[in-house]
Design a protein around this motif. Structure first.
Motif, PDB file in Angstrom:
ATOM      1  N   GLY A 245      34.951  45.013  40.006  1.00 48.39           N
ATOM      2  CA  GLY A 245      33.930  45.268  41.022  1.00 48.39           C
ATOM      3  C   GLY A 245      32.537  44.831  40.622  1.00 48.39           C
ATOM      4  N   CYS A 246      32.358  44.376  39.375  1.00 47.93           N
ATOM      5  CA  CYS A 246      31.016  44.041  38.898  1.00 47.93           C
ATOM      6  C   CYS A 246      30.615  42.642  39.369  1.00 47.93           C
ATOM      7  N   PRO A 247      29.606  42.548  40.243  1.00 42.25           N
ATOM      8  CA  PRO A 247      29.229  41.222  40.773  1.00 42.25           C
ATOM      9  C   PRO A 247      28.553  40.336  39.722  1.00 42.25           C
ATOM     10  N   GLY A 248      27.993  40.966  38.691  1.00 36.46           N
ATOM     11  CA  GLY A 248      27.279  40.172  37.697  1.00 36.46           C
ATOM     12  C   GLY A 248      28.146  39.752  36.524  1.00 36.46           C
ATOM     13  N   GLY A 249      29.406  40.173  36.521  1.00 38.15           N
ATOM     14  CA  GLY A 249      30.285  39.865  35.396  1.00 38.15           C
ATOM     15  C   GLY A 249      29.753  40.446  34.097  1.00 38.15           C
ATOM     16  N   ALA A 250      29.237  41.664  34.167  1.00 39.97           N
ATOM     17  CA  ALA A 250      28.606  42.261  32.996  1.00 39.97           C
ATOM     18  C   ALA A 250      29.599  43.032  32.128  1.00 39.97           C
ATOM     19  N   ARG A 251      30.823  43.190  32.601  1.00 43.67           N
ATOM     20  CA  ARG A 251      31.791  44.011  31.853  1.00 43.67           C
ATOM     21  C   ARG A 251      32.926  43.150  31.309  1.00 43.67           C
TER      22      ARG A 251
END
Lengths: 229, 396
Positions: A174-180
């Motif tokens: 669900g992370c739109p920024g690809g931070a995980r």
């Protein structure tokens, strides 16, 4: 194999998509959040603190290698799996809330009443529920159910039900920024190990000795800071 | 007692939502009650065993009352944790799946052992007096008096070990939690012992004065008990302030955060927990006060009330100081608490809180008072029907 994750605070935009994805996928009733995102130093998320730096910090179960919650549980309801994931057996938990008290991260959530009642109070149609609809058992133990029992503890289970299907956790997807990022902390060549090494990954409350499996990468810069000397 | 049971049934139906607890403040009056009743239980047996181990024979007439109040309080301690359990019907899991690293499991074991032991101790002390109707429950021995004396002496050291262990282990439930600065101190277990000796002995003093009245034969015994109460309370004050002093002197932000809850928001309660028992001790140390039954009861009640507030204060500084509190990057002067989801849905109320001010609801108070009533009735009923005090009255 030690399953861990890395959250890149440089990339996190504080949008709380991971919170919502987690809540929806894992059927958390109103008032209960397994995953939280806040803006350190500020009362409101997405509001910069008066001074200092604006950054966003998602916090969920840290899946500690030395988990106080697991050690205090009197009935072995919450336990560590072989890959270091900390799970709760919903059929075993007696609801003493010792683990909630022992966890320094405030991630453990109690079912103070029937979840269906809470949903109804919050305005949902009677008996309506959301979330992954099937029970999930690991090693015969009930570690996920769409509607939990009253009087037991729940928390992030690292989307163990999706992991078995080869899918990433809901928050990662669900992370739109690809931070995980998730991966094997024991493998020095894994993405997570490399990120921790190259970008100075750190843990929350390292002084508590809990050895979290969740690492954070420090934010670099979000705006041009002007220094007045 | 009946009201307490009804209140518990209501809570069983509705869930723990009817308490004022929440995710950030997960333990309240019930767990304070555990510490309170455990404390009251110990002194009783410490006292009765010291008669046989340290030869304080002046206290001998009160031995049975000591064992009785110990039994009543340790069972009350176990009763008060039952309503704290979210799934009481699953309590059998404790027996089937015990997880032996948990201090809670150790506590269940020592509390049960202590309950059994204090009951056995009481029985042995009463044995010579189990005559008439009560002969049915007496075991047949050649010389009951000698048998009683011999076994009381044998049980005393064991009783002392368990008497000490219930406080130490109960304290460990709290003091092993590295996340809670308020509890994470080696001073907690010795402090629990000190408070217990003081409170437990006060309970025996109260019960004795009620049962025997003020008679010359008992005055020395009362005086000795008051000395024990006073000494133990001063040790408690020393242990508590020693801990505060060290943390204040070092001056870490986390300590200031925790102690701030006590000294800013609960200052009145803290003043009471110190001043009320101090006043009670000062009164009891006065020989004239000890001439009056009413004065002894009033002073003892004041002391116990102070101890109760002390036990209640176990919770707020532990839970109102959120453990995940730190200096955000670039904000070295701000100590910021990461908000926790309360777990309770109330329309118009914030879900995330960085502080939860807990105050017990009426349901919690009724349940607590129900257990207090149970404790009182056990002591009163046993004193009426069993030869706990009879023999002494005949002697006088």
């Amino acid at each position: 194999m030690r399953r861990g994750w890395v959250i890149d605070l440089e990339k996190c935009i504080g949008c709380r998509s991971c919170m919502v994805a987690c809540k929806q996928h894992n059927g958390q009733p109103p008032g209960t959040w397994w995953n939280r995102v806040f803006t350190p130093g500020s009362r409101e998320n997405q509001v910069a603190p008066e001074k200092g730096k604006e950054y966003f910090l998602p916090v969920t179960c840290q899946h500690c290698a030395n988990p106080p919650c697991v050690k205090v549980c009197p009935v072995d309801a919450t336990y560590s799996t072989e890959d270091g994931t900390v799970l709760i057996d919903f059929e075993r938990c007696i609801g003493c809330r010792y683990c909630i008290s022992a966890c320094p991260y405030g991630v453990r959530q109690f079912n103070w009443e029937e979840p269906k009642k809470t949903l109804y109070k919050a305005g949902y149609v009677e008996n309506y529920t959301y979330g992954y609809p099937k029970d999930f058992r690991k090693d015969g133990r009930l570690v996920y159910m769409p509607v939990r029992f009253k009087g037991i503890t729940e928390k992030c289970h690292f989307c163990v039900h999706y992991y078995e299907e080869g899918l990433e956790p809901a928050c990662v997807r669900g992370c739109p920024g690809g931070a995980r990022f998730t991966g094997d902390l024991d493998d020095p060549e894994s993405v997570v190990s490399k990120l921790i090494r190259d970008r100075d990954g750190f843990n929350l409350l390292p002084e508590k000795g809990t050895k979290p499996s969740c690492y954070y990468l420090p934010p670099r810069r979000k705006e041009n800071l002007s220094y007045d000397f | 007692m009946a009201a307490g049971i009804i209140a518990w049934l209501y809570q069983f139906q509705e869930g723990l939502i009817i308490t004022d607890l929440s995710n950030p403040f997960s333990w309240g009056l019930y767990v304070s009650g555990l510490a309170f009743f455990v404390g009251n239980a110990a002194g009783g047996l410490v006292l009765s065993s010291s008669i046989y181990m340290f030869g304080l024979t002046k206290l001998k007439p009160f031995a049975k009352l000591g064992a009785l109040t110990a039994f009543a309080n340790v069972t009350a301690a176990m009763l008060i944790v039952l309503p704290d359990i979210g799934q009481p019907l699953r309590l059998w899991h404790l027996i089937v799946y015990p997880q032996f690293r948990s201090p809670l499991v150790w506590d269940v074991i020592v509390l049960n052992m202590y309950a059994i032991l204090s009951l056995a101790y009481l029985y042995i002390l009463m044995l010579p007096d189990l005559t008439g109707k009560l002969q049915k429950i007496a075991i047949k021995v050649k010389d009951p008096l000698e048998f009683s004396e011999k076994w009381a002496k044998r049980l005393a050291p064991l009783a002392l070990v368990f008497a000490a262990s219930i406080h130490i282990v109960t304290a460990w439930i709290f003091s092993t939690q590295g996340g809670r600065e308020w509890w994470f101190t080696p001073a907690l277990a010795p402090d629990f012992l000190a408070v217990a000796v003081s409170a437990g002995t006060t309970i025996v003093l109260m019960a004795s004065v009620l049962a025997f009245g003020i008679k010359d034969a008992y005055k020395e015994g009362y005086k000795t008990m008051v000395k024990i109460i006073a000494a133990a309370f001063f040790i408690h004050l020393f242990l508590m302030y020693n801990d505060f002093f060290i943390h204040t002197w070092y001056g870490a932000e986390s300590s200031a955060h925790t102690l701030g809850v006590l000294f800013k928001d609960y200052l009145a309660a803290h003043a009471f927990e110190v001043i009320a028992p101090l006043a009670a001790v000062a009164l009891l140390l006065n020989g004239k006060v000890r001439e009056s039954k009413a004065a002894i009861i009033a002073s003892s009640s004041l002391l116990l009330l102070g101890v109760f507030i002390h036990r209640f204060l176990l919770m707020p500084p532990a839970f109102e100081a959120i453990p995940l509190t730190f200096n955000p990057i670039g904000l070295q002067e701000i100590f910021w608490s990461y908000p926790v989801a309360s777990g309770r849905y109330v329309e118009g109320m914030d879900t995330f809180v960085d502080r939860w001010n807990y105050f017990p609801t009426w349901v919690e108070m009724i349940i607590f008072l129900g257990v207090l009533a149970y404790m009182y009735f056990v002591v009163a009923l046993a004193s009426d029907y069993l030869p706990v005090i009879k023999k002494e009255q005949e002697v006088i």
